[in-house]
Motif scaffolding. Structure first.
Motif, PDB file in Angstrom:
ATOM      1  N   CYS A  86      -4.670  -2.675   3.235  1.00  0.00           N
ATOM      2  CA  CYS A  86      -5.322  -1.547   3.922  1.00  0.00           C
ATOM      3  C   CYS A  86      -5.182  -1.810   5.417  1.00  0.00           C
ATOM      4  O   CYS A  86      -5.810  -2.740   5.936  1.00  0.00           O
ATOM      5  N   GLY A  87      -4.359  -1.020   6.081  1.00  0.00           N
ATOM      6  CA  GLY A  87      -4.069  -1.303   7.490  1.00  0.00           C
ATOM      7  C   GLY A  87      -5.292  -1.200   8.385  1.00  0.00           C
ATOM      8  O   GLY A  87      -5.577  -2.104   9.187  1.00  0.00           O
ATOM      9  N   THR A  88      -6.045  -0.108   8.246  1.00  0.00           N
ATOM     10  CA  THR A  88      -7.271   0.011   9.046  1.00  0.00           C
ATOM     11  C   THR A  88      -8.237  -1.113   8.678  1.00  0.00           C
ATOM     12  O   THR A  88      -8.960  -1.630   9.530  1.00  0.00           O
ATOM     13  N   ASN A  97     -14.774   1.847   3.023  1.00  0.00           N
ATOM     14  CA  ASN A  97     -13.751   0.902   2.543  1.00  0.00           C
ATOM     15  C   ASN A  97     -14.348  -0.491   2.680  1.00  0.00           C
ATOM     16  O   ASN A  97     -14.810  -0.864   3.779  1.00  0.00           O
ATOM     17  N   TYR A 150      -3.091  12.759   5.847  1.00  0.00           N
ATOM     18  CA  TYR A 150      -3.270  11.679   4.864  1.00  0.00           C
ATOM     19  C   TYR A 150      -4.301  12.095   3.817  1.00  0.00           C
ATOM     20  O   TYR A 150      -5.371  12.622   4.145  1.00  0.00           O
ATOM     21  N   ASN A 177     -11.980   5.420  10.557  1.00  0.00           N
ATOM     22  CA  ASN A 177     -12.554   5.574   9.217  1.00  0.00           C
ATOM     23  C   ASN A 177     -13.527   4.417   8.998  1.00  0.00           C
ATOM     24  O   ASN A 177     -13.489   3.423   9.710  1.00  0.00           O
ATOM     25  N   ASN A 199       0.930  -1.155   0.000  1.00  0.00           N
ATOM     26  CA  ASN A 199       0.000   0.000   0.000  1.00  0.00           C
ATOM     27  C   ASN A 199       0.955   1.186   0.000  1.00  0.00           C
ATOM     28  O   ASN A 199       1.720   1.370   0.959  1.00  0.00           O
ATOM     29  N   MET A 225      -7.765   8.362   8.840  1.00  0.00           N
ATOM     30  CA  MET A 225      -6.657   7.560   9.364  1.00  0.00           C
ATOM     31  C   MET A 225      -6.182   6.587   8.278  1.00  0.00           C
ATOM     32  O   MET A 225      -6.941   6.235   7.376  1.00  0.00           O
ATOM     33  N   CYS A 226      -4.929   6.172   8.371  1.00  0.00           N
ATOM     34  CA  CYS A 226      -4.338   5.219   7.420  1.00  0.00           C
ATOM     35  C   CYS A 226      -3.345   4.354   8.196  1.00  0.00           C
ATOM     36  O   CYS A 226      -2.313   4.864   8.647  1.00  0.00           O
ATOM     37  N   GLY A 227      -3.672   3.081   8.351  1.00  0.00           N
ATOM     38  CA  GLY A 227      -2.863   2.201   9.194  1.00  0.00           C
ATOM     39  C   GLY A 227      -1.533   1.823   8.573  1.00  0.00           C
ATOM     40  O   GLY A 227      -0.505   1.733   9.259  1.00  0.00           O
ATOM     41  N   ASN A 228      -1.506   1.569   7.261  1.00  0.00           N
ATOM     42  CA  ASN A 228      -0.216   1.313   6.609  1.00  0.00           C
ATOM     43  C   ASN A 228       0.568   2.624   6.493  1.00  0.00           C
ATOM     44  O   ASN A 228       1.789   2.652   6.691  1.00  0.00           O
ATOM     45  N   ALA A 236      -8.969  11.396   4.376  1.00  0.00           N
ATOM     46  CA  ALA A 236      -9.480  10.333   5.250  1.00  0.00           C
ATOM     47  C   ALA A 236      -8.937  10.540   6.655  1.00  0.00           C
ATOM     48  O   ALA A 236      -7.899  11.184   6.851  1.00  0.00           O
ATOM     49  N   ASN A 277      -6.256  10.428   0.186  1.00  0.00           N
ATOM     50  CA  ASN A 277      -6.460   9.317  -0.749  1.00  0.00           C
ATOM     51  C   ASN A 277      -6.023   9.711  -2.158  1.00  0.00           C
ATOM     52  O   ASN A 277      -5.867  10.892  -2.468  1.00  0.00           O
ATOM     53  N   GLU A 280     -10.738   0.249  -1.558  1.00  0.00           N
ATOM     54  CA  GLU A 280     -10.675   1.392  -0.641  1.00  0.00           C
ATOM     55  C   GLU A 280     -11.457   2.611  -1.131  1.00  0.00           C
ATOM     56  O   GLU A 280     -11.438   2.932  -2.330  1.00  0.00           O
ATOM     57  N   ARG A 281     -12.094   3.284  -0.199  1.00  0.00           N
ATOM     58  CA  ARG A 281     -12.693   4.592  -0.463  1.00  0.00           C
ATOM     59  C   ARG A 281     -11.581   5.523  -0.956  1.00  0.00           C
ATOM     60  O   ARG A 281     -10.538   5.598  -0.334  1.00  0.00           O
TER      61      ARG A 281
HETATM   62  N1  LIG Z   1      -8.958   4.828   1.918  1.00  0.00           N
HETATM   63  C1  LIG Z   1      -9.092   4.970   3.379  1.00  0.00           C
HETATM   64  C2  LIG Z   1      -7.838   5.641   3.974  1.00  0.00           C
HETATM   65  C3  LIG Z   1      -6.592   4.799   3.795  1.00  0.00           C
HETATM   66  C4  LIG Z   1      -6.714   3.509   4.519  1.00  0.00           C
HETATM   67  C5  LIG Z   1      -5.649   2.466   4.213  1.00  0.00           C
HETATM   68  N2  LIG Z   1      -4.715   2.767   3.164  1.00  0.00           N
HETATM   69  C6  LIG Z   1      -4.951   2.043   5.483  1.00  0.00           C
HETATM   70  O1  LIG Z   1      -3.791   1.593   5.415  1.00  0.00           O
HETATM   71  O2  LIG Z   1      -5.593   2.122   6.553  1.00  0.00           O
HETATM   72  C7  LIG Z   1     -10.326   5.836   3.700  1.00  0.00           C
HETATM   73  O3  LIG Z   1     -10.725   6.636   2.842  1.00  0.00           O
HETATM   74  O4  LIG Z   1     -10.815   5.706   4.838  1.00  0.00           O
END
Ligand SMILES: N[C@H](CCC[C@H](N)C(=O)O)C(=O)O
Length: 270
Positions: free
Chosen positions: A212-214, A185, A70, A153, A11, A80-83, A78, A72, A203-204
């Motif tokens: 997608c970490g989250t 997502n 962060y 998110n 990611n 939060m993004c976990g990765n 967004a 997109n 993913e959104r």
């Molecule tokens: N697309 C997600 C944000 C990035 C999440 C993803 N890349 C992760 O690692 O959590 C959203 O709009 O909520």
């Protein structure tokens, strides 16, 4: 504009160092940076800005030196993004802007505590995933039931019976905008062993990504429903493998964070 490229289980992100918060990052600029043909190419952008230079609520970043802004790939914001936060932390240590150890990062979803050494995996306290009830997504006319989960998110974690590789994610899953007014997502997951799942995600704001970490936290929370006590989950995504630990109070995500390259965008390009 100086940039660094990095990824967490593939990611991938364009990192923009902006400690004094001088970059005015328009959605169109983010989309150009993320364009895999005409730009650098990424699933998202991580702007690196000191909390005191970021337009945050007074208490949002009180105890964190850095804010992860962060975005997109489509330019949307967004929470939060976990990765991304793993890659963000790895960049700060690599750039000498933070020491290896344990410290907070400010995000739009609140403070998130990262733990990392001078190299290797990064662990993040992702907060308590919230199971919000049920929802539905559709792919090519077929309906998939799932658990609505917030990890700061919105996610819909849909359990499937067959290999996730068989799913056609070339188009966005359908969902009810009345249920997900801010978008969602959508993860599809299957159990492949004890506390071991495989997952794909649409993913959104970015489309299908390799991870997608989250989303891995949302899937682990959905899969763990009814599992008493703490549990550690292995989540296989197309881009690699992460570990999610749930303890009933919070969740932790542990996985790789790799810096690939750095450079300068051409004057006037963006
Ligand atoms: N697309 C997600 C944000 C990035 C999440 C993803 N890349 C992760 O690692 O959590 C959203 O709009 O909520």
């Amino acid at each position: 504009m100086r940039f660094v490229k990095g990824h967490g289980t593939e990611n991938d992100f364009v990192i923009l160092p902006d400690p004094d918060g001088v970059l005015d990052l328009a959605p169109e600029a983010v989309a150009r940076l993320c364009d895999r043909r005409a730009g650098i190419g990424a699933d998202g952008v991580l702007r690196v800005v000191r909390t005191k230079a970021a337009e945050l609520d007074a208490d949002a970043g009180a105890d964190a030196e850095w804010f992860m802004d962060y975005r997109n790939a489509d330019g949307s914001i967004a929470e939060m993004c976990g990765n991304g936060i793993r890659v963000f932390a790895r960049y700060l240590v690599d750039a000498g802007l933070a020491a290896p150890g344990e410290w907070d990062v400010a995000t739009r979803a609140g403070l998130r505590r990262v733990t990392l050494g001078a190299s290797g995996d990064v662990s993040v306290d992702m907060g308590a995933p919230e199971l919000l009830g049920y929802g539905e997504a559709s792919l090519a006319g077929a309906a998939f039931q799932g658990r609505r989960v917030s990890v700061g998110n919105p996610h819909l974690a849909c359990r499937v019976d067959g290999p996730v590789a068989a799913l056609d994610l070339s188009r966005a899953p359908g969902f009810d905008p009345a249920v997900f007014p801010d978008g969602v997502n959508v993860e599809f997951f299957r159990s492949v062993g004890e506390r071991h799942v495989e997952m794909r995600v649409f993913e959104r704001g970015s489309g299908e990504t390799r991870s997608c970490g989250t989303g891995t936290v949302a899937v682990a929370a959905a899969a763990a429903q009814g599992t008493p006590g703490a549990s550690e989950w292995t989540v296989d995504v197309p881009g690699g493998r992460v570990t999610v630990t749930l303890d009933g109070r919070t969740s932790h995500l542990r996985g790789p964070a790799v810096l690939v390259a750095e450079g300068e965008t051409r004057p006037g390009w963006i």
